[in-house]
Design a protein around this motif. Structure first.
Motif, PDB file in Angstrom:
ATOM      1  N   ALA A   1       0.816  -1.221   0.000  1.00  0.00           N
ATOM      2  CA  ALA A   1       0.000   0.000   0.000  1.00  0.00           C
ATOM      3  C   ALA A   1       0.844   1.263   0.000  1.00  0.00           C
ATOM      4  O   ALA A   1       0.563   2.207  -0.755  1.00  0.00           O
ATOM      5  N   LEU A   2       1.867   1.335   0.840  1.00  0.00           N
ATOM      6  CA  LEU A   2       2.690   2.551   0.901  1.00  0.00           C
ATOM      7  C   LEU A   2       3.294   2.852  -0.459  1.00  0.00           C
ATOM      8  O   LEU A   2       3.208   3.973  -0.967  1.00  0.00           O
ATOM      9  N   ALA A   3       3.894   1.851  -1.084  1.00  0.00           N
ATOM     10  CA  ALA A   3       4.525   2.062  -2.385  1.00  0.00           C
ATOM     11  C   ALA A   3       3.487   2.388  -3.449  1.00  0.00           C
ATOM     12  O   ALA A   3       3.680   3.293  -4.274  1.00  0.00           O
ATOM     13  N   THR A   4       2.370   1.670  -3.442  1.00  0.00           N
ATOM     14  CA  THR A   4       1.326   1.906  -4.439  1.00  0.00           C
ATOM     15  C   THR A   4       0.800   3.332  -4.369  1.00  0.00           C
ATOM     16  O   THR A   4       0.704   4.039  -5.387  1.00  0.00           O
ATOM     17  N   HIS A   5       0.455   3.780  -3.173  1.00  0.00           N
ATOM     18  CA  HIS A   5      -0.170   5.103  -3.058  1.00  0.00           C
ATOM     19  C   HIS A   5       0.844   6.229  -3.210  1.00  0.00           C
ATOM     20  O   HIS A   5       0.495   7.329  -3.640  1.00  0.00           O
ATOM     21  N   ASP A   6       2.098   5.952  -2.894  1.00  0.00           N
ATOM     22  CA  ASP A   6       3.127   6.949  -3.170  1.00  0.00           C
ATOM     23  C   ASP A   6       3.324   7.108  -4.672  1.00  0.00           C
ATOM     24  O   ASP A   6       3.436   8.236  -5.181  1.00  0.00           O
ATOM     25  N   LEU A   7       3.364   6.006  -5.408  1.00  0.00           N
ATOM     26  CA  LEU A   7       3.497   6.071  -6.861  1.00  0.00           C
ATOM     27  C   LEU A   7       2.232   6.656  -7.500  1.00  0.00           C
ATOM     28  O   LEU A   7       2.308   7.386  -8.497  1.00  0.00           O
ATOM     29  N   GLU A   8       1.089   6.332  -6.917  1.00  0.00           N
ATOM     30  CA  GLU A   8      -0.165   6.944  -7.371  1.00  0.00           C
ATOM     31  C   GLU A   8      -0.099   8.462  -7.237  1.00  0.00           C
ATOM     32  O   GLU A   8      -0.500   9.208  -8.149  1.00  0.00           O
ATOM     33  N   ALA A   9       0.419   8.928  -6.110  1.00  0.00           N
ATOM     34  CA  ALA A   9       0.542  10.375  -5.896  1.00  0.00           C
ATOM     35  C   ALA A   9       1.513  10.998  -6.886  1.00  0.00           C
ATOM     36  O   ALA A   9       1.300  12.121  -7.361  1.00  0.00           O
ATOM     37  N   ALA A  10       2.591  10.276  -7.196  1.00  0.00           N
ATOM     38  CA  ALA A  10       3.578  10.810  -8.130  1.00  0.00           C
ATOM     39  C   ALA A  10       2.994  10.991  -9.523  1.00  0.00           C
ATOM     40  O   ALA A  10       3.345  11.940 -10.239  1.00  0.00           O
ATOM     41  N   LEU A  11       2.090  10.093  -9.917  1.00  0.00           N
ATOM     42  CA  LEU A  11       1.534  10.151 -11.265  1.00  0.00           C
ATOM     43  C   LEU A  11       0.225  10.941 -11.334  1.00  0.00           C
ATOM     44  O   LEU A  11       0.025  11.743 -12.249  1.00  0.00           O
ATOM     45  N   PHE A  12      -0.664  10.710 -10.359  1.00  0.00           N
ATOM     46  CA  PHE A  12      -1.999  11.295 -10.422  1.00  0.00           C
ATOM     47  C   PHE A  12      -2.252  12.384  -9.378  1.00  0.00           C
ATOM     48  O   PHE A  12      -3.315  13.012  -9.410  1.00  0.00           O
ATOM     49  N   ARG A  13      -1.326  12.566  -8.443  1.00  0.00           N
ATOM     50  CA  ARG A  13      -1.485  13.511  -7.318  1.00  0.00           C
ATOM     51  C   ARG A  13      -2.645  13.120  -6.411  1.00  0.00           C
ATOM     52  O   ARG A  13      -3.274  13.959  -5.775  1.00  0.00           O
ATOM     53  N   THR A  14      -2.966  11.832  -6.348  1.00  0.00           N
ATOM     54  CA  THR A  14      -4.028  11.348  -5.477  1.00  0.00           C
ATOM     55  C   THR A  14      -3.524  10.215  -4.604  1.00  0.00           C
ATOM     56  O   THR A  14      -2.499   9.585  -4.889  1.00  0.00           O
ATOM     57  N   GLY A  15      -4.256   9.957  -3.530  1.00  0.00           N
ATOM     58  CA  GLY A  15      -4.046   8.791  -2.692  1.00  0.00           C
ATOM     59  C   GLY A  15      -5.384   8.128  -2.476  1.00  0.00           C
ATOM     60  O   GLY A  15      -6.299   8.731  -1.906  1.00  0.00           O
ATOM     61  N   LEU A  16      -5.542   6.912  -2.978  1.00  0.00           N
ATOM     62  CA  LEU A  16      -6.841   6.230  -2.997  1.00  0.00           C
ATOM     63  C   LEU A  16      -7.921   7.124  -3.610  1.00  0.00           C
ATOM     64  O   LEU A  16      -9.051   7.172  -3.139  1.00  0.00           O
ATOM     65  N   GLY A  17      -7.527   7.856  -4.645  1.00  0.00           N
ATOM     66  CA  GLY A  17      -8.487   8.652  -5.395  1.00  0.00           C
ATOM     67  C   GLY A  17      -8.755  10.035  -4.853  1.00  0.00           C
ATOM     68  O   GLY A  17      -9.481  10.818  -5.481  1.00  0.00           O
ATOM     69  N   GLN A  18      -8.167  10.391  -3.709  1.00  0.00           N
ATOM     70  CA  GLN A  18      -8.343  11.726  -3.139  1.00  0.00           C
ATOM     71  C   GLN A  18      -7.127  12.580  -3.437  1.00  0.00           C
ATOM     72  O   GLN A  18      -5.985  12.108  -3.347  1.00  0.00           O
ATOM     73  N   ASP A  19      -7.351  13.841  -3.790  1.00  0.00           N
ATOM     74  CA  ASP A  19      -6.256  14.778  -3.971  1.00  0.00           C
ATOM     75  C   ASP A  19      -5.418  14.805  -2.701  1.00  0.00           C
ATOM     76  O   ASP A  19      -5.959  14.944  -1.589  1.00  0.00           O
ATOM     77  N   ILE A  20      -4.098  14.672  -2.824  1.00  0.00           N
ATOM     78  CA  ILE A  20      -3.257  14.533  -1.627  1.00  0.00           C
ATOM     79  C   ILE A  20      -3.128  15.842  -0.843  1.00  0.00           C
ATOM     80  O   ILE A  20      -2.622  15.836   0.280  1.00  0.00           O
ATOM     81  N   TYR A  21      -3.577  16.963  -1.410  1.00  0.00           N
ATOM     82  CA  TYR A  21      -3.560  18.214  -0.659  1.00  0.00           C
ATOM     83  C   TYR A  21      -4.955  18.606  -0.181  1.00  0.00           C
ATOM     84  O   TYR A  21      -5.177  18.810   1.007  1.00  0.00           O
ATOM     85  N   THR A  22      -5.923  18.641  -1.095  1.00  0.00           N
ATOM     86  CA  THR A  22      -7.275  19.092  -0.714  1.00  0.00           C
ATOM     87  C   THR A  22      -8.117  17.965  -0.135  1.00  0.00           C
ATOM     88  O   THR A  22      -9.128  18.214   0.509  1.00  0.00           O
ATOM     89  N   GLN A  23      -7.722  16.708  -0.380  1.00  0.00           N
ATOM     90  CA  GLN A  23      -8.482  15.510  -0.001  1.00  0.00           C
ATOM     91  C   GLN A  23      -9.807  15.392  -0.758  1.00  0.00           C
ATOM     92  O   GLN A  23     -10.672  14.589  -0.391  1.00  0.00           O
ATOM     93  N   ALA A  24      -9.966  16.193  -1.805  1.00  0.00           N
ATOM     94  CA  ALA A  24     -11.178  16.108  -2.623  1.00  0.00           C
ATOM     95  C   ALA A  24     -11.136  14.840  -3.468  1.00  0.00           C
ATOM     96  O   ALA A  24     -10.084  14.446  -3.978  1.00  0.00           O
TER      97      ALA A  24
END
Length: 366
Positions: free
Chosen positions: A185-208
């Protein structure tokens, strides 16, 4: 107060230890099976009596392993690794009666003069002030950056927030991480953030929540698997930030241990439990400081693999520091109840801890 506490060895001139018998061994009856009355190790310094007053310090003692004694050489291994006939130390007492001595107070803190027998707030809770714990951690990390081996154990919460993720990236780039342990999970969501700027589909800053964002972690797993490895995907996708990116940039080893619930998983995730243990123990043997953040099961697992002390190349003995960072007392208590009594709790959320830590370690703020 010194950064690294002085180790006080046992007093081997006491009558109890002077008259202690030589430690005994018994052969392993078959592969992967220990003999009756085998000695199970702890994470405290342990000594084996070889005879004539010579006590041998076990250099890598950790919980729930066994000791192989050949002449004046002792090794700590998991019972599953035993070969038939291996000489296994036997004895269930730990005070010298059977030639085994467990030294649990070599780094004991001195008491406060005049301290009352009754006092309030004697254990860490959410009401505990952690200023001193933070200050000690800053000093330890600055020391161990050049003189130790700092291992981080991270849950995915560290990657879900823009600031904590950036802080961990900075910590890695600045040399305060020598190895990283995590799950898929840590690696997946970190790579997700690098590509999409999201974590489990939420914006990593606004959480939208982003449109179709719930696909993003599956999408990144699929893309990484299509490239065959994380390094290949980082290069092909031209990722430029994050925790895993920083590890690749600095050549910091990371061990990703799988679990039943993993999506994918990523190619580097180790799905065989014994292989994952072996890979984590490589870092456990080197560790001088461990920081486990927002990951209860991974913290307990690694806590059981890490010695409470390390014998340095010059023969000096130092403690292995273990910090567990979580929002509740439960995780810290659970770790201590599993035998990792040296664990220091800092009760806060992952974002606040990471940002505070990096703010104080960042040389640009000096």
């Amino acid at each position: 107060m010194p950064i690294i506490p002085r180790y006080i060895p046992p007093d081997f001139t006491t009558a109890k230890l002077v008259n202690a018998p030589v430690a005994k061994t018994a052969p392993a009856p078959r592969q992967g099976v220990a003999p009756d009355n085998f000695h199970g190790t702890s994470n405290h310094p342990e000594y084996i009596h070889l005879g004539r007053g010579k006590w041998l310090l076990v250099s890598e003692s950790r919980m729930d392993a066994v000791l192989l004694l050949r002449g004046e050489t002792v090794a700590v291994i998991e019972a599953r690794r035993l070969q038939k006939g291996d000489p296994v130390v036997v004895g269930r007492t730990e005070d010298g009666e059977e030639g085994i001595y467990v030294h649990s107070d070599g780094f004991a803190k001195t008491g406060v003069a005049g301290a009352e027998k009754f006092s309030f707030r004697t254990r860490d809770t959410r009401e505990t002030p952690f200023s001193r714990s933070y200050d000690q951690l800053y000093r330890i990390l600055r020391h161990d950056r050049q003189n130790g081996h700092i291992v981080w154990v991270l849950g995915p919460a560290v990657a879900f927030d823009k600031d904590s993720r950036s802080a961990m990236q900075g910590i890695i780039e600045a040399g305060y991480c020598h190895a990283l342990l995590a799950g898929n999970a840590l690696a997946t969501h970190d790579l997700e953030a690098a590509l999409f700027r999201t974590g489990l589909g939420q914006d990593i800053y606004t959480q939208a929540l982003m449109p179709h964002g719930h696909y993003n972690h599956l999408e990144i797993i699929n893309r990484v698997r299509s490239y065959g490895s994380i390094p290949a995907a980082v290069a092909a996708l031209k990722l430029k930030d994050g925790i895993i990116w920083a590890c690749e940039k600095r050549q910091v080893p990371y061990v990703l241990a799988g679990s039943i619930r993993d999506d994918g998983p990523l190619p580097e995730v180790i799905t065989d439990v014994c292989q994952a243990q072996d890979a984590m123990r490589v870092q456990g043997k080197k560790a001088t400081t461990v920081i486990a953040v927002a990951t209860q099961l991974h913290s307990i697992a690694f806590g059981n693999m890490v010695p409470g002390y390390k014998v340095l190349d010059n023969g000096e003995v130092r403690p292995v520091f273990f910090y567990v960072v979580d929002m509740t007392e439960f995780s810290a208590d659970k770790l201590a109840n599993r035998g990792s009594v040296q664990a220091v709790a800092i009760l806060t959320n992952a974002q606040d801890f990471m940002v505070n830590l990096w703010h104080n370690l960042d040389d640009r703020n000096a």
